[in-house]
Write an enzyme that holds these catalytic residues in place. Structure first.
Site, PDB file in Angstrom:
ATOM      1  N   SER A 261       0.819  -1.207   0.000  1.00 46.52           N
ATOM      2  CA  SER A 261       0.000   0.000   0.000  1.00 46.52           C
ATOM      3  C   SER A 261       0.855   1.260   0.000  1.00 46.52           C
ATOM      4  O   SER A 261       0.378   2.341  -0.359  1.00 46.52           O
ATOM      5  CB  SER A 261      -0.932   0.006   1.215  1.00 46.52           C
TER       6      SER A 261
ATOM      7  N   TYR B 222      12.689   1.610  -1.010  1.00 43.54           N
ATOM      8  CA  TYR B 222      11.631   0.601  -0.942  1.00 43.54           C
ATOM      9  C   TYR B 222      10.325   1.133  -1.520  1.00 43.54           C
ATOM     10  O   TYR B 222       9.667   0.459  -2.327  1.00 43.54           O
ATOM     11  CB  TYR B 222      11.433   0.142   0.492  1.00 43.54           C
TER      12      TYR B 222
END
Length: 381
Positions: A203, A216
């Site tokens: 998400s 990331y």
């Protein structure tokens, strides 16, 4: 006298009446639009997560007999493999742990009796790994690919604190791994005009910028955008491409939370609502969280996540120092070997490691002669 303040206010605002009328109209339209969006999200979510159950396109007849689960040694990867086996798919597991692959393959075989084998692969080893996997899968009707492989930070870090090796490791696995596996299997799906590719990111891919998680988050955003673009490339060509954006998935079975469904629950819900759009949260709880967070201003999100991640970074550094100190104490007080000898031996092994890797075969032909249940095929030593 009671009416004088109201009369004064009317007289004061009288020249601005046309402007107030426009503002009122704008407010009405804006409010109506938001009410419409709210109703749309509620109805869309109900249709996707409630009415869709039992009507999933994830079947052998619609896709093909084999399902490849990449990152199968994680709890979520294992959950997807088990759910797909329950749907009568033959399973191909890809992971970097021989023991975990064996255990997962045995569990699938014992519970469902379906054909299953594993491929031991290290995506950090370059292009040759994917060539080996392509060779191993030649001739199999792979109808579904689940790209679940991903690595994260040990703890939040400033960008300059990431080592070059760690950054390349993350990008090779998170970005190159999913892209190359898709590139390997998509052509045969398009040729048969049926198949499905599920890319599991996070998400955080659609969240506002998140400090101390730069690489990331960027990698997850790439997978999300890659999946959406590929979805539209494959429209009308028989292949479904879907990005899944899970939030929290419960790893500890002893503690439960409504905000973090267990892996097997998430996998079942996600597979049951595949095909509605190019991306999905996969579970109604995560969809609700995403809907709420979209009303949070970006500046508030950045401020909050920056503070949280700075605290997590401090805790991570402290825990790392504690572990390092404990390890040094164990090594220094070892009766069998001195600390200096240990360091010397580790340096010698690290210098020899590349030579051993280069000399070892890429595929162990003795262990890849057949696709019987529980076999572990070596794609890279």
């Amino acid at each position: 006298m009671a009416d004088s303040p109201l009369r004064f206010l009317r007289e004061l605002l009288d020249p601005y009446e046309p402007l107030l009328d426009r503002l009122f109209l704008f407010g009405t339209v804006y409010g109506t639009w938001n009410v419409f969006k709210c109703c749309y999200y509620v109805l869309s979510g109900f249709r996707r997560y409630i009415l869709r159950i039992g009507a999933s396109p994830v079947t052998v007849a619609k896709l093909g007999e084999w399902a490849v689960v990449n990152g199968a040694t994680t709890s979520l990867g294992t959950a997807f493999a088990l759910d797909l086996a329950e749907r009568n798919f033959k399973i191909i597991l890809i992971g970097n742990s021989d023991t975990k692959l064996q255990n997962t393959a045995k569990e699938i075989e014992d519970v469902f009796g379906t054909e299953v084998f594993g491929i031991l692969a290290d995506f950090t080893q370059g292009l040759r790994v994917f060539e080996d996997i392509k060779e191993l899968l030649t001739g199999l009707e792979v109808g579904l690919l689940v790209n679940n492989v991903a690595v994260r930070y040990d703890y939040p870090k400033w960008f300059e604190e990431l080592s070059t090796q760690r950054m390349l490791h993350l990008l090779n696995i998170d970005v190159i791994g999913a892209s190359m596996m898709t590139h390997t299997l998509l052509p045969q799906m398009l040729k048969r005009e049926k198949g499905m590719i599920i890319n599991i990111c996070s998400s955080i891919a659609t969240a506002p910028p998140t400090p101390l998680m730069t690489v990331y988050q960027s990698a997850m955003s790439y997978i999300h955008t890659f999946s959406q673009a590929l979805h539209y490339e494959c429209v009308g060509r028989g292949v479904i491409v879907q990005a899944l954006l899970p939030s929290f998935v419960q790893e500890n079975t002893e503690r439960t939370s409504i905000l973090a469904p267990p892996p097997h629950v998430y996998a079942r819900h996600a597979l049951n609502q595949i095909g509605f759009s190019s991306s999905s949260s996969g579970h109604w709880v995560h969809a609700l969280l995403g809907w709420v967070l979209q009303f949070v201003p970006d500046s508030v999100w950045v401020w909050w996540t920056r503070g949280v991640n700075i605290n997590l970074r401090s805790k991570g550094i402290d825990e790392k120092l504690v572990r390092r100190t404990a390890l040094l104490n164990i090594l220094k007080h070892s009766k069998d070997i001195s600390f200096e000898e240990t360091v010397t031996r580790k340096r010698s092994q690290s210098q020899l490691a590349p030579t051993l890797t280069q000399e070892s075969p890429t595929i162990d032909r003795r262990r890849s002669h057949s696709f019987q249940s529980g076999n572990i095929l070596i794609s890279k030593h």
